[in-house]
Design a protein around this motif. Structure first.
Motif, short mmCIF file in Angstrom:
data_model
loop_
_atom_site.label_atom_id
_atom_site.label_comp_id
_atom_site.label_asym_id
_atom_site.label_seq_id
_atom_site.Cartn_x
_atom_site.Cartn_y
_atom_site.Cartn_z
N PHE A 114 -7.53 -4.26 -8.18
CA PHE A 114 -6.54 -4.61 -9.58
C PHE A 114 -5.74 -5.11 -8.47
N TYR A 145 -1.47 -5.80 -7.56
CA TYR A 145 -0.12 -5.62 -8.15
C TYR A 145 0.80 -6.72 -7.45
N GLN A 152 4.77 -6.73 -5.86
CA GLN A 152 6.11 -6.18 -5.67
C GLN A 152 6.85 -7.00 -4.79
N ARG A 159 11.31 -3.84 -5.69
CA ARG A 159 10.25 -2.66 -6.28
C ARG A 159 9.21 -2.79 -6.31
N GLN A 160 9.59 -2.80 -7.71
CA GLN A 160 8.15 -1.63 -8.77
C GLN A 160 7.61 -3.00 -8.97
N MET A 161 6.40 -2.32 -8.95
CA MET A 161 5.01 -2.90 -8.37
C MET A 161 4.05 -3.22 -10.13
N LEU A 195 1.37 -5.27 -12.46
CA LEU A 195 -0.15 -5.37 -12.54
C LEU A 195 -0.61 -6.72 -12.69
N ARG A 211 -6.35 -6.94 -12.83
CA ARG A 211 -7.86 -6.20 -12.66
C ARG A 211 -9.38 -6.34 -12.90
N PHE A 271 -0.32 -6.60 -3.36
CA PHE A 271 -1.53 -5.43 -2.92
C PHE A 271 -2.91 -5.63 -4.25
N TYR A 321 -5.70 5.71 -7.44
CA TYR A 321 -5.14 4.41 -7.08
C TYR A 321 -4.76 4.70 -5.80
N ILE A 322 -6.16 4.08 -4.87
CA ILE A 322 -5.45 3.11 -2.82
C ILE A 322 -5.85 2.17 -2.91
N PHE A 323 -4.47 1.58 -2.20
CA PHE A 323 -3.17 0.55 -1.80
C PHE A 323 -3.72 0.61 -0.54
N GLY A 324 -4.10 -1.13 -0.82
CA GLY A 324 -4.08 -1.44 1.12
C GLY A 324 -2.73 -1.67 0.99
N THR A 325 -2.85 -2.19 2.68
CA THR A 325 -1.25 -2.23 3.44
C THR A 325 -0.92 -3.62 2.93
#
Lengths: 116, 113
Positions: free
Chosen positions: A35, A37, A39, A43-45, A47, A50, A91, A104-108
């Protein structure tokens, strides 16, 4: 364990131009989802797009498209005709297709600046 | 359709105090996540619920953090006692069980001084 890496802390693009954000990931799984995302300062992520790993065709959503290279474990986001409203943190995220591990695993993240 | 609701939006507390955050997911979403997002980093999963059962809490600092999801709907995340390093945005998200899309709330920005 899966990891997601975004090597570009910040990117800039002129309005109406095209920009590509990079993402690489590491996994031993064969079936998963990727995905992008967005932001904004609120602050709301949100989408953006995907990609299912079992699909060879790259996903596209209007001005947003991805370049998914499964063998290279690369998942970049291309934004065409950039608009001022595209400015935000972006992200990259990974999610397993295993029902027992739906996290979900996110990048930095990559901060995108759009210049008028 | 109403989105994921979180409150409060901002909270400032002193270290060693306690704090609680509340999340109301989208109606019908059985899966609920709490993420911690430290400034300059991506969100990190703290805990994942499916209905009112815990699926994953492996990264939750259980000596000070706790979370519950009563009746499989609303959820609260508590920190007691807070430390300076807990300063972060706490994001709640929800999804349908078999859906690939998670919907996020606007988060609570916690500052511990």
């Amino acid at each position: 364990a899966q990891t997601v890496t975004q090597s570009q802390p910040e990117m800039s693009v002129q309005e109406a131009e095209t920009v590509t954000l990079s993402c690489t990931y590491d996994t031993s799984e064969s079936d998963y989802y990727l995905f992008w995302y967005k932001q904004p300062p609120s602050r709301q992520m949100i989408l953006v797009i995907r990609q299912e790993a079992y699909k060879q065709q790259n996903a596209t959503e209007n001005r947003f498209s991805v370049n998914f290279q499964k063998a290279a474990k690369s998942f970049s986001l291309k934004i065409s005709d950039s608009q001022l409203g595209d400015a935000a943190m972006y992200f990259c995220a990974y999610r397993s297709a295993d029902p027992g591990t739906y996290k979900y695993i996110f990048g930095t993240g990559t901060r995108l600046k759009v210049l008028a | 359709e109403a989105g994921v609701a979180q409150s409060p939006r901002y909270k400032i507390i002193e270290k060693r105090q306690s704090v609680a955050f509340w999340c109301n997911p989208i109606s019908g979403h059985a899966t609920l996540y709490w993420y911690q997002q430290i400034l300059g980093q991506g969100p990190k999963l703290l805990i994942q619920f499916q209905n009112n059962g815990v699926v994953d809490d492996s990264q939750l600092p259980k000596d000070r953090f706790s979370a519950e999801r009563l009746k499989g709907v609303d959820s609260t995340l508590k920190i007691q006692p807070a430390k300076l390093e807990d300063s972060a945005v706490y994001l709640c998200a929800s999804s349908l069980v078999l859906s690939t899309e998670a919907f996020f709330g606007q988060g609570t920005r916690l500052t511990v001084v």
